[in-house]
Design an enzyme around this catalytic site. Structure first.
Site, PDB file in Angstrom:
ATOM      1  N   ARG A   1     -58.187  -8.478  17.397  1.00  0.00           N
ATOM      2  CA  ARG A   1     -58.002  -9.222  16.145  1.00  0.00           C
ATOM      3  C   ARG A   1     -56.792 -10.155  16.112  1.00  0.00           C
ATOM      4  O   ARG A   1     -56.581 -10.842  15.131  1.00  0.00           O
ATOM      5  CB  ARG A   1     -57.943  -8.281  14.927  1.00  0.00           C
ATOM      6  CG  ARG A   1     -59.182  -7.455  14.744  1.00  0.00           C
ATOM      7  CD  ARG A   1     -59.388  -7.048  13.301  1.00  0.00           C
ATOM      8  NE  ARG A   1     -58.515  -5.978  12.884  1.00  0.00           N
ATOM      9  CZ  ARG A   1     -58.628  -5.358  11.712  1.00  0.00           C
ATOM     10  NH1 ARG A   1     -59.567  -5.708  10.858  1.00  0.00           N
ATOM     11  NH2 ARG A   1     -57.806  -4.388  11.400  1.00  0.00           N
ATOM     12  N   ASP A   2     -55.992 -10.200  17.171  1.00  0.00           N
ATOM     13  CA  ASP A   2     -54.871 -11.154  17.169  1.00  0.00           C
ATOM     14  C   ASP A   2     -54.631 -11.704  18.572  1.00  0.00           C
ATOM     15  O   ASP A   2     -53.496 -11.787  19.033  1.00  0.00           O
ATOM     16  CB  ASP A   2     -53.602 -10.495  16.625  1.00  0.00           C
ATOM     17  CG  ASP A   2     -52.605 -11.519  16.078  1.00  0.00           C
ATOM     18  OD1 ASP A   2     -53.031 -12.647  15.754  1.00  0.00           O
ATOM     19  OD2 ASP A   2     -51.411 -11.189  15.961  1.00  0.00           O
ATOM     20  N   VAL A   3     -55.714 -12.094  19.239  1.00  0.00           N
ATOM     21  CA  VAL A   3     -55.611 -12.730  20.557  1.00  0.00           C
ATOM     22  C   VAL A   3     -55.030 -14.126  20.375  1.00  0.00           C
ATOM     23  O   VAL A   3     -55.544 -14.930  19.604  1.00  0.00           O
ATOM     24  CB  VAL A   3     -56.993 -12.808  21.227  1.00  0.00           C
ATOM     25  CG1 VAL A   3     -56.925 -13.612  22.524  1.00  0.00           C
ATOM     26  CG2 VAL A   3     -57.540 -11.406  21.485  1.00  0.00           C
TER      27      VAL A   3
ATOM     28  N   ASN B   1     -49.241 -13.389  22.340  1.00  0.00           N
ATOM     29  CA  ASN B   1     -49.543 -11.979  22.617  1.00  0.00           C
ATOM     30  C   ASN B   1     -50.069 -11.767  24.030  1.00  0.00           C
ATOM     31  O   ASN B   1     -50.486 -10.659  24.367  1.00  0.00           O
ATOM     32  CB  ASN B   1     -50.564 -11.441  21.610  1.00  0.00           C
ATOM     33  CG  ASN B   1     -49.928 -11.140  20.270  1.00  0.00           C
ATOM     34  OD1 ASN B   1     -48.716 -10.949  20.166  1.00  0.00           O
ATOM     35  ND2 ASN B   1     -50.739 -11.100  19.229  1.00  0.00           N
TER      36      ASN B   1
ATOM     37  N   THR C   1     -54.096 -14.343  12.975  1.00  0.00           N
ATOM     38  CA  THR C   1     -53.255 -15.540  12.925  1.00  0.00           C
ATOM     39  C   THR C   1     -54.125 -16.756  12.676  1.00  0.00           C
ATOM     40  O   THR C   1     -55.052 -17.033  13.451  1.00  0.00           O
ATOM     41  CB  THR C   1     -52.489 -15.709  14.249  1.00  0.00           C
ATOM     42  OG1 THR C   1     -51.685 -14.545  14.475  1.00  0.00           O
ATOM     43  CG2 THR C   1     -51.604 -16.940  14.203  1.00  0.00           C
TER      44      THR C   1
END
Length: 281
Positions: free
Chosen positions: A140-142, A146, A181
């Protein structure tokens, strides 16, 4: 990025066990503060993620989820969690220090990246996402910040604090707010739907475009689509911006960025099989 050998602090960390000598602050925010420290027992530098005090129930729940996942999940392309301590009513997670920095830093300081490197990173990212999706988890936040690199430019995925389950049971506390994001979130995520592997694949597509064109144009386009999904233009061909980009890679990234989830691969495993076949593995 070399080892951090001099102290540079913009704020003071909590008192820590003597085995950790704090060297520098990397980031600070509502979710956690992040520090570089020397682990005197391991004889190496580590990243210390210091979570908010326990009296914040939501952050505590999220921290416990992230830590429990970090202890359970093991993959060569996931940042390793060494151990967890409780200090001054805070949880402190000691994690692997990635000396090569992040893909976001590579884009910022170097611009477009060599095709062979992008292909290698894409394969490694798909490999670890296939592992997560196989566990019924969605990152959910690739995004580039990160995706971290070691000294050999091998990629590892970090920050699993926003991981959610595919099967309607959720690790994270319920929230009505969008998770992730803006700029890397697929347009369909504006709708109230359960986490899906296609979310990670879309974000990976945005990331690969950034690596190939060397700037945030792709992320800006995705952000515009997220705020006005009614009219989304097809992504510009990578080969128009990067003539040395192989046609198969252009087509693969375009597939990751398909507007409708049904037009993307159902999970990273299927995407990885196609990717490996097209690049000749």
């Amino acid at each position: 990025m070399d080892r951090v050998d001099r102290v540079h602090r913009e704020s003071e960390p909590p008192e820590l066990p003597g085995r950790w000598r704090v060297l520098a602050e990397l980031a600070a925010g509502g979710h956690a503060s992040v520090w570089i420290a020397e682990d005197l027992e391991l004889g190496e530098q580590v990243v210390l993620k210091v979570f908010p005090p326990f009296d914040d129930a939501a952050f505590r729940a999220r921290a416990l989820v992230e830590i429990s996942l970090g202890q359970r999940l093991k993959h060569e392309h996931l940042v390793r969690l060494h151990e967890v301590a409780e200090v001054e009513q805070r949880l402190v997670a000691a994690m692997e220090w990635m000396s090569g920095g992040s893909l976001a830093q590579r884009i910022t300081f170097e611009g477009e990246q060599p095709i062979p490197l992008v292909v290698r990173w894409a394969g490694q990212a798909l490999d670890v996402l296939a592992y997560l999706h196989g566990e019924n988890l969605v990152h959910r936040d690739v995004k580039p910040s990160n995706m971290l690199l070691d000294e050999h430019d091998h990629l590892k995925l970090g920050d699993i604090g926003l991981v959610g389950r595919v099967d309607r049971g959720r690790y994270l506390p319920e929230t009505r707010a969008a998770v992730g994001t803006v700029g890397y979130m697929a347009p369909v995520r504006l709708l109230d739907r359960e986490p899906a592997p296609s979310w990670d694949l879309y974000a990976l597509g945005v990331t690969l475009r950034q690596l190939l064109i060397g700037r945030r144009a792709a992320a800006d386009q995705a952000a515009a689509a997220a705020t006005n999904a009614a009219e989304q233009k097809e992504p510009e061909s990578l080969r128009d911006r990067r003539p040395d980009c192989p046609q198969w890679l252009d087509q693969f990234v375009t597939g990751l960025l398909a507007e409708k989830p049904v037009d993307r691969w159902p999970s990273a495993r299927e995407a990885l099989d196609v990717f490996d076949a097209q690049r000749g593995d």
